[in-house]
Write a protein that holds these residues in place. Structure first.
Motif, PDB file in Angstrom:
ATOM      1  N   PHE A   1      27.925  48.821  24.231  1.00  0.00           N
ATOM      2  CA  PHE A   1      28.822  47.690  24.013  1.00  0.00           C
ATOM      3  C   PHE A   1      29.173  47.507  22.539  1.00  0.00           C
ATOM      4  O   PHE A   1      30.261  47.024  22.222  1.00  0.00           O
ATOM      5  CB  PHE A   1      28.233  46.410  24.617  1.00  0.00           C
ATOM      6  CG  PHE A   1      28.171  46.457  26.122  1.00  0.00           C
ATOM      7  CD1 PHE A   1      29.340  46.463  26.872  1.00  0.00           C
ATOM      8  CD2 PHE A   1      26.965  46.534  26.787  1.00  0.00           C
ATOM      9  CE1 PHE A   1      29.302  46.527  28.253  1.00  0.00           C
ATOM     10  CE2 PHE A   1      26.919  46.602  28.163  1.00  0.00           C
ATOM     11  CZ  PHE A   1      28.085  46.600  28.905  1.00  0.00           C
TER      12      PHE A   1
ATOM     13  N   TRP B   1      37.020  45.765  22.336  1.00  0.00           N
ATOM     14  CA  TRP B   1      36.559  45.102  23.557  1.00  0.00           C
ATOM     15  C   TRP B   1      35.961  43.737  23.235  1.00  0.00           C
ATOM     16  O   TRP B   1      35.192  43.594  22.281  1.00  0.00           O
ATOM     17  CB  TRP B   1      35.504  45.964  24.254  1.00  0.00           C
ATOM     18  CG  TRP B   1      34.956  45.377  25.520  1.00  0.00           C
ATOM     19  CD1 TRP B   1      35.570  45.300  26.733  1.00  0.00           C
ATOM     20  CD2 TRP B   1      33.658  44.790  25.706  1.00  0.00           C
ATOM     21  NE1 TRP B   1      34.753  44.716  27.663  1.00  0.00           N
ATOM     22  CE2 TRP B   1      33.562  44.382  27.065  1.00  0.00           C
ATOM     23  CE3 TRP B   1      32.570  44.557  24.876  1.00  0.00           C
ATOM     24  CZ2 TRP B   1      32.431  43.774  27.599  1.00  0.00           C
ATOM     25  CZ3 TRP B   1      31.434  43.950  25.392  1.00  0.00           C
ATOM     26  CH2 TRP B   1      31.371  43.563  26.742  1.00  0.00           C
TER      27      TRP B   1
ATOM     28  N   GLN C   1      33.696  40.708  24.772  1.00  0.00           N
ATOM     29  CA  GLN C   1      32.754  40.415  25.842  1.00  0.00           C
ATOM     30  C   GLN C   1      33.083  39.081  26.501  1.00  0.00           C
ATOM     31  O   GLN C   1      33.134  38.039  25.833  1.00  0.00           O
ATOM     32  CB  GLN C   1      31.330  40.365  25.282  1.00  0.00           C
ATOM     33  CG  GLN C   1      30.272  40.074  26.329  1.00  0.00           C
ATOM     34  CD  GLN C   1      28.884  40.015  25.719  1.00  0.00           C
ATOM     35  OE1 GLN C   1      28.569  40.745  24.784  1.00  0.00           O
ATOM     36  NE2 GLN C   1      28.040  39.138  26.253  1.00  0.00           N
TER      37      GLN C   1
ATOM     38  N   TRP D   1      29.708  37.490  31.175  1.00  0.00           N
ATOM     39  CA  TRP D   1      29.274  38.871  31.344  1.00  0.00           C
ATOM     40  C   TRP D   1      27.796  38.894  31.743  1.00  0.00           C
ATOM     41  O   TRP D   1      26.965  38.278  31.087  1.00  0.00           O
ATOM     42  CB  TRP D   1      29.476  39.643  30.049  1.00  0.00           C
ATOM     43  CG  TRP D   1      29.429  41.143  30.206  1.00  0.00           C
ATOM     44  CD1 TRP D   1      28.427  41.976  29.797  1.00  0.00           C
ATOM     45  CD2 TRP D   1      30.437  41.974  30.785  1.00  0.00           C
ATOM     46  NE1 TRP D   1      28.737  43.271  30.083  1.00  0.00           N
ATOM     47  CE2 TRP D   1      29.970  43.309  30.706  1.00  0.00           C
ATOM     48  CE3 TRP D   1      31.673  41.725  31.378  1.00  0.00           C
ATOM     49  CZ2 TRP D   1      30.697  44.394  31.189  1.00  0.00           C
ATOM     50  CZ3 TRP D   1      32.401  42.800  31.859  1.00  0.00           C
ATOM     51  CH2 TRP D   1      31.919  44.119  31.761  1.00  0.00           C
TER      52      TRP D   1
ATOM     53  N   SER E   1      24.094  43.830  32.905  1.00  0.00           N
ATOM     54  CA  SER E   1      25.026  44.832  32.392  1.00  0.00           C
ATOM     55  C   SER E   1      24.808  45.074  30.907  1.00  0.00           C
ATOM     56  O   SER E   1      24.983  46.192  30.417  1.00  0.00           O
ATOM     57  CB  SER E   1      26.473  44.396  32.644  1.00  0.00           C
ATOM     58  OG  SER E   1      26.776  44.466  34.019  1.00  0.00           O
TER      59      SER E   1
ATOM     60  N   PRO F   1      24.100  49.029  31.296  1.00  0.00           N
ATOM     61  CA  PRO F   1      25.438  49.115  31.864  1.00  0.00           C
ATOM     62  C   PRO F   1      25.581  50.278  32.835  1.00  0.00           C
ATOM     63  O   PRO F   1      24.857  51.274  32.756  1.00  0.00           O
ATOM     64  CB  PRO F   1      26.334  49.302  30.630  1.00  0.00           C
ATOM     65  CG  PRO F   1      25.430  49.859  29.585  1.00  0.00           C
ATOM     66  CD  PRO F   1      24.091  49.265  29.840  1.00  0.00           C
TER      67      PRO F   1
ATOM     68  N   ASP G   1      30.855  48.925  34.432  1.00  0.00           N
ATOM     69  CA  ASP G   1      31.169  48.202  33.189  1.00  0.00           C
ATOM     70  C   ASP G   1      32.112  49.010  32.291  1.00  0.00           C
ATOM     71  O   ASP G   1      32.868  48.437  31.505  1.00  0.00           O
ATOM     72  CB  ASP G   1      29.878  47.893  32.431  1.00  0.00           C
ATOM     73  CG  ASP G   1      28.897  47.127  33.308  1.00  0.00           C
ATOM     74  OD1 ASP G   1      29.235  45.997  33.709  1.00  0.00           O
ATOM     75  OD2 ASP G   1      27.810  47.674  33.607  1.00  0.00           O
ATOM     76  N   PHE G   2      32.057  50.325  32.442  1.00  0.00           N
ATOM     77  CA  PHE G   2      32.911  51.209  31.653  1.00  0.00           C
ATOM     78  C   PHE G   2      33.272  52.417  32.495  1.00  0.00           C
ATOM     79  O   PHE G   2      32.411  52.992  33.168  1.00  0.00           O
ATOM     80  CB  PHE G   2      32.191  51.650  30.375  1.00  0.00           C
ATOM     81  CG  PHE G   2      32.937  52.677  29.561  1.00  0.00           C
ATOM     82  CD1 PHE G   2      34.172  52.375  29.002  1.00  0.00           C
ATOM     83  CD2 PHE G   2      32.406  53.940  29.352  1.00  0.00           C
ATOM     84  CE1 PHE G   2      34.867  53.326  28.252  1.00  0.00           C
ATOM     85  CE2 PHE G   2      33.088  54.892  28.603  1.00  0.00           C
ATOM     86  CZ  PHE G   2      34.326  54.578  28.053  1.00  0.00           C
TER      87      PHE G   2
ATOM     88  N   LEU H   1      36.167  48.644  38.504  1.00  0.00           N
ATOM     89  CA  LEU H   1      35.806  48.156  37.169  1.00  0.00           C
ATOM     90  C   LEU H   1      35.512  46.665  37.208  1.00  0.00           C
ATOM     91  O   LEU H   1      36.287  45.883  37.772  1.00  0.00           O
ATOM     92  CB  LEU H   1      36.954  48.444  36.205  1.00  0.00           C
ATOM     93  CG  LEU H   1      36.752  48.137  34.727  1.00  0.00           C
ATOM     94  CD1 LEU H   1      35.649  49.019  34.136  1.00  0.00           C
ATOM     95  CD2 LEU H   1      38.054  48.340  33.958  1.00  0.00           C
ATOM     96  N   ARG H   2      34.419  46.276  36.614  1.00  0.00           N
ATOM     97  CA  ARG H   2      34.073  44.857  36.548  1.00  0.00           C
ATOM     98  C   ARG H   2      35.162  44.099  35.774  1.00  0.00           C
ATOM     99  O   ARG H   2      35.647  44.593  34.748  1.00  0.00           O
ATOM    100  CB  ARG H   2      32.731  44.677  35.828  1.00  0.00           C
ATOM    101  CG  ARG H   2      32.206  43.234  35.834  1.00  0.00           C
ATOM    102  CD  ARG H   2      30.940  43.103  34.995  1.00  0.00           C
ATOM    103  NE  ARG H   2      29.899  44.034  35.388  1.00  0.00           N
ATOM    104  CZ  ARG H   2      29.087  43.852  36.432  1.00  0.00           C
ATOM    105  NH1 ARG H   2      29.225  42.771  37.186  1.00  0.00           N
ATOM    106  NH2 ARG H   2      28.152  44.749  36.719  1.00  0.00           N
TER     107      ARG H   2
ATOM    108  N   GLY I   1      35.651  44.566  32.124  1.00  0.00           N
ATOM    109  CA  GLY I   1      35.157  45.886  31.766  1.00  0.00           C
ATOM    110  C   GLY I   1      36.206  46.714  31.042  1.00  0.00           C
ATOM    111  O   GLY I   1      37.388  46.372  31.010  1.00  0.00           O
TER     112      GLY I   1
ATOM    113  N   GLN J   1      41.159  47.051  28.689  1.00  0.00           N
ATOM    114  CA  GLN J   1      40.160  46.145  29.249  1.00  0.00           C
ATOM    115  C   GLN J   1      40.759  45.451  30.464  1.00  0.00           C
ATOM    116  O   GLN J   1      41.915  45.024  30.436  1.00  0.00           O
ATOM    117  CB  GLN J   1      39.729  45.111  28.207  1.00  0.00           C
ATOM    118  CG  GLN J   1      38.641  44.149  28.696  1.00  0.00           C
ATOM    119  CD  GLN J   1      38.056  43.321  27.562  1.00  0.00           C
ATOM    120  OE1 GLN J   1      38.506  43.384  26.418  1.00  0.00           O
ATOM    121  NE2 GLN J   1      37.040  42.515  27.861  1.00  0.00           N
TER     122      GLN J   1
END
Length: 278
Positions: free
Chosen positions: A2, A10, A12, A16, A20, A24, A96-97, A121-122, A125, A275
């Protein structure tokens, strides 16, 4: 992981999940023989669960063997199609990615494939995506594909691919501009890569404005271009726009304007971070 993503712009989300942050979940969609995957996993597999998927069983087997040789035990391999995500991958989501590099543009329905990945994807994310540039490829790659179609080259034969590369170098000697440009691509040095570059049967190309429209459709927010642009182009971009080329201020519109002036900027691919919006 992260910290790396935050350096790419990115942000957060407030909600979140802690799990994760602690460990993650990552999906490499279309991992191929695992070049990018292995490099990534060496840095992050000790602190992340990584899933790798590819349609080709032979490529997946090679990637798994390389991962094992490097002691990358936190990488899980699944054979599957992006347009028909296997249940084993769906059950691991949300991720998460997600990395999907050089894959979507070879699908018969690229936007639909991208949509399937966004669903995994979350919300909040990040994704790293790579797509072919219509502007760059019209100057060098399209002619190299025309040259391949005009010859008797077999994309499944290593000897035929070597002969193709030899013949393209012959075009350089004859003063062909497209050939002189294409041989400078890093993809021209590898047989697998040159197959994708010049002899793949299925390919869709994009402009950055096309990509921007797809991002709106998919509910994705542009973060930044990846740091794969050549140094001389980086310097020209800074001078022209007064911003770092890999910053949030380097918006797609600026890159589109820049690419029109310097058409070979993305001769390999556009590589960029996005994102998922909530």
């Amino acid at each position: 992981l992260f910290d790396w993503l935050k350096a790419k712009g990115w942000k957060q989300p407030a909600d979140w999940p802690l799990k994760s942050l602690e460990r993650p979940r990552v999906l490499v969609a279309g991992c191929g023989t695992g070049h990018w995957l292995t490099h990534f996993a060496r840095h992050y597999s000790a602190r992340a669960d990584i899933w790798a998927m590819d349609l080709s069983v032979s490529s997946l087997s090679f990637a798994a063997r390389k991962a094992a040789e490097n002691g990358l035990t936190a990488v899980h391999f699944v054979q599957g199609d992006i347009l028909a995500i296997p249940e084993q991958i769906r059950n691991q989501g949300p991720f998460d990615f997600i990395e999907v590099g050089g894959v979507l543009h070879h699908l018969r329905e690229p936007l639909e494939g991208w949509k399937r990945l966004v669903e995994l994807l979350r919300p909040g994310g990040a994704m790293l995506v790579a797509l072919y540039s219509k502007i760059a490829r019209s100057r060098s790659v399209d002619p190299c594909r025309d040259f391949a179609r005009a010859g008797t080259y077999n994309a499944e034969s290593a000897n035929s691919l070597r002969r193709y590369r030899h013949d393209v170098h012959g075009q350089v000697d004859l003063g062909s501009e497209w050939a002189a440009n294409i041989v400078t691509s890093k993809d021209f040095a590898s047989l697998n890569a040159v197959r994708d570059l010049c002899l793949h049967i299925q390919e869709t190309q994009y402009t950055i404005l096309d990509i921007e429209e797809m991002l709106r459709t998919l509910g994705l927010q542009w973060l930044q271009m990846a740091e794969t642009v050549q140094e001389d182009k980086q310097q020209r971009f800074r001078k022209q726009f007064g911003v770092d080329p890999f910053s949030p201020e380097a918006i797609p519109k600026k890159w589109h304007e820049f690419e029109q002036q310097y058409p070979t900027t993305f001769l390999g691919m556009y590589e960029f971070f996005v994102q998922r919006q909530h």
